[in-house]
Design an enzyme around this catalytic site. Structure first.
Site, PDB file in Angstrom:
ATOM      1  N   GLY A   1       0.794  -1.224   0.000  1.00 21.50           N
ATOM      2  CA  GLY A   1       0.000   0.000   0.000  1.00 21.50           C
ATOM      3  C   GLY A   1       0.823   1.269   0.000  1.00 21.50           C
ATOM      4  O   GLY A   1       0.282   2.351  -0.186  1.00 21.50           O
TER       5      GLY A   1
ATOM      6  N   CYS B   1     -27.633  -9.464 -16.510  1.00 23.17           N
ATOM      7  CA  CYS B   1     -27.027  -9.207 -17.818  1.00 23.17           C
ATOM      8  C   CYS B   1     -27.975  -9.667 -18.919  1.00 23.17           C
ATOM      9  O   CYS B   1     -28.510 -10.778 -18.878  1.00 23.17           O
ATOM     10  CB  CYS B   1     -25.693  -9.937 -17.925  1.00 23.17           C
ATOM     11  SG  CYS B   1     -24.986  -9.871 -19.586  1.00 23.17           S
TER      12      CYS B   1
ATOM     13  N   CYS C   1     -25.875 -12.844 -20.815  1.00 25.40           N
ATOM     14  CA  CYS C   1     -25.601 -14.123 -20.160  1.00 25.40           C
ATOM     15  C   CYS C   1     -26.523 -14.370 -18.969  1.00 25.40           C
ATOM     16  O   CYS C   1     -26.553 -15.460 -18.423  1.00 25.40           O
ATOM     17  CB  CYS C   1     -24.137 -14.206 -19.739  1.00 25.40           C
ATOM     18  SG  CYS C   1     -23.738 -13.180 -18.304  1.00 25.40           S
TER      19      CYS C   1
ATOM     20  N   CYS D   1     -22.838  -7.390 -19.093  1.00 27.38           N
ATOM     21  CA  CYS D   1     -21.627  -7.524 -18.283  1.00 27.38           C
ATOM     22  C   CYS D   1     -20.543  -6.595 -18.807  1.00 27.38           C
ATOM     23  O   CYS D   1     -20.313  -6.512 -20.009  1.00 27.38           O
ATOM     24  CB  CYS D   1     -21.070  -8.946 -18.368  1.00 27.38           C
ATOM     25  SG  CYS D   1     -22.045 -10.181 -17.521  1.00 27.38           S
TER      26      CYS D   1
ATOM     27  N   CYS E   1     -18.667 -12.788 -19.500  1.00 32.00           N
ATOM     28  CA  CYS E   1     -19.990 -12.839 -20.119  1.00 32.00           C
ATOM     29  C   CYS E   1     -20.045 -13.959 -21.173  1.00 32.00           C
ATOM     30  O   CYS E   1     -20.980 -14.754 -21.209  1.00 32.00           O
ATOM     31  CB  CYS E   1     -20.306 -11.488 -20.755  1.00 32.00           C
ATOM     32  SG  CYS E   1     -22.021 -11.310 -21.259  1.00 32.00           S
TER      33      CYS E   1
END
Lengths: 277, 274, 358
Positions: free
Chosen positions: A29, A238, A241, A263, A269
């Protein structure tokens, strides 16, 4: 392109970048300054990610590049071509086949593995930048972990909007120490950073910073006890899909307000559509 | 530190703490090149005590305050604070992290201009809550309740909790700055002309409020001002500065009513003429 | 089914094809020769070299041609090329005092040893469009004037002031200057690093900042002590040889300003300096650089921070590079629909919440 070294950058530069990456992994970080090079694509278009990928790639790697979750968006195409040209590595659109994935603004839906490296393109690495424009001051804030101001920002959001009104580039705390910008991914993706088996590397070229999350690092999205973080997305399935768990793009289909949701992760997808059909 | 953990509470803990000063200043000197900012300043400040520092502009009182509060680095001397966890420590030997921690927990600093001590783009509640959050508070409802409570204590209508300080009058801004500082329950406050720049009637109300708060909390204060009326109301003891030196010190009434040094006499008499 | 994101690869190829055709212009026109650009648009070439941080007039001309005259794009091409060049070593400091000057003026002294040399300047021209350049009546090409930048004994004007102690001395502290193309910029940056950043900084940005100092945002009363343009030789120490050899010549513009004096009861009054040095004939840039350099020195000279933009080194150094700036500015053209979708969801939810309350 045999005039250029493997993956464009010369070996000295790659070594310099690898040192920064290793330092970043050692201090999760923490933003490690590095001497970012001018690349043949503009600053702000992924030069940080490209340099990290260039320093990471080996000839056996299989590279996937996505932008907004998709392999076929313009900048993803451009970066993928760049590495095909300069490193001649194999490329794929399949998340599960890739060993190195460079991304802008998304984390793939498919869970990542220990054999993968995810490279994020970062525009503004400093999570405090819009609260404190001075680099000298923000570095001091990080050094002293003096993060009260960041929490004040979230407090102000709740006071004004009733909830934390940050929907992407949502700040996280890494391994209980540094506050980090996860790059402009939607906050929906934040939980994927936590305890992730893959190595996650973040490159900011223009701002000359690299930072990292080693595998299985604790990554906590900042919040309040009584206003906990929520990974939200559009409340639809979606249209292609049928997935109800993936992050969706809204597509305007006509000029009468018609729209559909698909998606954002095109590989996911396609795989879901094949499996589901 | 030698004293670290020497008195970890217990029956004698409190007594020991009361038996020693909260702040001990020894031989503080600050120069700007060849010019003296302040020199040879030593004093003890006891828990609950208010020390006034008076002098004309350029007398070194603001330099001294800067040295005591960690905003300036003195060239020599010691500023020993009786910390909660480790007893008396010379704050000049602390790391910046330790000093900043002290700055948001046990110390307060009230600027003359509230704009220097407030975040003008942040709501009143956020301003008051910042110290709590910096010290780890993570419950929005509790932070907000504490902030509202403090607004009330400094006589600001709690319904204005989401307003920005820009929308406040000068007196309200100053009271907000005080609330923002005192919310963490500090034991020592540095105040730099806290009533400067305010109307006389607003000043009186603020002084009243400050006097009440200091008494309720048992706060120790180092108060810099050029206004003798302010010190007469607030300060237990007084130091008079001129040319970087402390030229007279004593109980406030004693110094003001029976000044010994010629300069103090001038200072007192010039005020009375106003 | 309609899927918006497909077809990116084909679209890019088609766009680049179009660019290629647009680039050439009408087929019946003669193509531009890079030698023409190099010689007839020499000031554009100079700017590309200065801000591209690479002295190569032929490559700069090529970059300008390839960029269709967009100078920032040309600078970008040069910078990207420069990245790939190996760093073999550093030259010795150039001696601008030994410059073969083609232009050299001082605004502070009427006459100076070596004389004032106006050189090829737009100064004092009347800015009237010369239609002869457009018609076929091209100006006659004249042979270079007597000794194009003849070697001339022209010592630095500020040296005279320095000899008398009238201007601050700036002795070489012997410290190896940092290199911001090799090391990340660390703030606060020392003067050497600041000058490096300004030397490759955007001319327009520095011009605006310099102008702001003249209008009172950290005014520093600049006189042009000396402005000189000419060729200097570049030498490099070769360790194996044990001495320096000349690698070639580069043209540079150097500007030294004499600025408001400082002084105190203990120190006598002295003028101060601002400095600009840039590749090629880039006079406006060198002047701007000197004014901004001087403004950034407020702290070491004991001046007040007026809060002026030109005094703020984080502000100036973080924003003067036009390649960084243009890249980040233009990246907002890239797709952002993921972030935007997240914002859209949030705004819809907040609005729904507000309607429920109403």
């Amino acid at each position: 392109m045999s005039d250029y070294n493997f993956a464009y950058l010369d070996e000295d530069t790659k070594r310099m970048i690898r040192r920064a990456i290793l330092k970043g992994i050692a201090v999760p970080g923490y933003q490690v300054p590095f001497a970012s090079r001018e690349m043949p694509m503009p600053y702000g278009w992924g030069t940080g990610g490209v340099q990290v990928t260039a320093a990471t790639l080996v000839p056996e790697d299989v590279l996937k590049v996505i932008d907004q979750g998709a392999d076929d968006t313009t900048n993803a195409v451009s970066i993928r071509k760049f590495f095909q040209k300069t490193a001649a590595v194999a490329v794929t659109e399949r998340t599960r086949e890739a060993t190195v994935i460079q991304t802008r603004h998304r984390v793939p839906e498919m869970p990542l593995t220990q054999d993968q490296i995810l490279v994020y393109q970062v525009p503004i690495p400093e999570p405090m930048r819009f609260l404190e424009p001075r680099e000298t001051e923000t570095r001091r804030i990080h050094a002293l972990a003096d993060y009260g101001l960041m929490q004040v920002r979230l407090y102000e959001d709740i006071a004004r909007h009733g909830e934390i009104a940050t929907s992407y580039a949502y700040p996280v705390e890494v391994a209980g120490r540094y506050v980090m910008d996860p790059s402009p991914i939607p906050k929906f993706d934040n939980p994927k950073l936590d305890d992730c088996p893959a190595i996650q590397l973040f490159g900011a070229g223009r701002e000359q910073r690299i930072y990292a999350l080693p595998p299985f690092t604790r990554v906590r999205s900042l919040d309040f006890d009584d206003h906990p973080f929520v990974a939200s997305k559009a409340d639809h399935a979606c249209a292609i899909c049928g997935s109800t768990t993936s992050y969706l793009d809204e597509v305007i289909t006509d000029d009468a307000g018609g729209r559909m949701f698909v998606c954002s992760d095109t590989d996911y997808c396609a795989e879901m559509a094949e499996g589901g059909a | 530190m030698d004293m670290a953990g020497a008195s970890g509470g217990g029956i004698w803990g409190n007594q020991e703490a009361e038996a020693r000063p909260l702040l001990s200043v020894r031989g503080v000197e600050k120069r700007y090149g060849t010019r003296i900012g302040c020199t040879g300043v030593s004093f003890d400040l006891w828990p609950g005590e208010v020390l006034g520092i008076v002098g004309e502009s350029g007398s070194g009182k603001s330099t001294l305050l800067g040295c005591l509060s960690g905003q300036l680095r003195p060239d020599s001397g010691q500023v020993i604070f009786d910390t909660r966890d480790h007893g008396p420590i010379d704050t000049l030997s602390m790391s910046e992290a330790e000093r900043r921690h002290l700055g948001r927990t046990d110390w307060a600093f009230v600027h003359q201009n509230p704009r220097d001590g407030l975040r003008l783009g942040v709501s009143a509640g956020g301003n008051v809550g910042e110290r709590l959050m910096a010290n780890g508070a993570r419950h929005y409802g509790n932070i907000r309740a504490t902030a509202a409570d403090w607004l009330e204590r400094v006589e600001i209508d709690p319904t204005r909790i989401d307003d920005r300080p820009r929308q406040f009058s000068g007196g309200m801004q100053q009271r907000l700055q005080i609330a923002r500082n005192l919310v963490s329950g500090p034991r020592l406050a540095f105040m730099d002309e806290p009533t400067g720049g305010l109307d006389v009637s607003v000043q009186a109300r603020l002084l009243d409020l400050l006097r009440g708060l200091v008494r309720d909390i048992g706060l120790s204060v180092v108060l810099v001002t050029h206004d003798l009326a302010v010190v007469r109301l607030l300060a237990d003891r007084l130091m008079v500065m001129k040319g970087g030196h402390v030229i007279e010190a004593g109980l406030t009434d004693q110094v003001l009513d029976d000044p010994q040094h010629a300069y103090t006499q001038l200072l007192v008499s010039s005020v009375l003429q106003v | 089914m309609y899927v918006a994101v497909k077809g990116g690869e084909r679209a890019i190829d088609a766009a680049h094809d179009w660019l290629g055709r647009a680039h050439r212009g009408p087929a019946e026109q003669a193509p531009l020769d890079t030698a023409q650009i190099r010689d007839q648009m020499a000031l554009a070439v100079a700017r590309v070299m200065a801000e591209g941080s690479l002295y190569d007039p032929d490559l700069a001309a090529l970059a300008i041609k390839q960029a269709r005259g967009d100078l920032i794009e040309a600078i970008f091409l040069i910078r990207a090329y420069r990245t790939t060049l190996p760093r073999l070593g550093a030259s010795a400091a150039v001696d601008t005092g030994a410059m073969r000057v083609k232009r050299r003026v001082s605004a502070t002294f009427k006459d100076i040893p070596g004389g004032q040399v106006l050189g090829p300047t737009f100064d004092y021209t009347h800015r009237l469009l010369d239609f002869r350049l457009m018609a076929d009546g091209e100006l006659p090409a004249t042979p270079p004037a007597t000794g194009d930048g003849a070697a001339l004994h022209a010592p630095h004007v500020l040296g005279f002031l320095n000899r008398d102690g009238l201007i601050e001395d700036t002795p070489d502290d012997g410290k190896e200057p940092g290199d911001l193309t090799r090391e990340p910029m660390e703030l606060p940056a020392d003067r050497a690093l600041r000058l490096q950043a300004l030397a490759r900084g955007d001319e327009g940005f520095l011009l605006g900042l310099a102008y702001s100092t003249q209008r009172g945002y950290a005014r520093n009363h600049a006189f042009v002590g000396e402005l000189r343009i000419g060729a200097v030789s570049v030498e490099m120490e070769i360790p194996e040889l044990g001495f320096a050899i000349e690698l070639g010549e580069v043209e540079v513009t150097e500007c030294e300003t004499v600025n408001q004096f400082k002084g105190s009861r203990t120190e006598p009054a002295q003028f101060t300096r601002g400095y600009g040095l840039t590749f090629g004939q880039t006079e406006r840039k060198a002047l701007s650089m000197a004014l901004v350099d001087r403004a950034l020195r407020w702290d070491e000279l004991g001046e007040d921070d007026q809060g002026a933009p030109a005094q703020d080194q984080e502000f100036v150094l973080s924003h003067c590079d036009n390649i960084q700036a243009t890249g980040f500015l233009e990246h907002i053209k890239l797709p952002h629909y993921v972030d935007f979708q997240a914002e859209l969801e949030l705004v819809r939810r907040l609005r729904a919440g507000a309607e429920d309350e109403a």
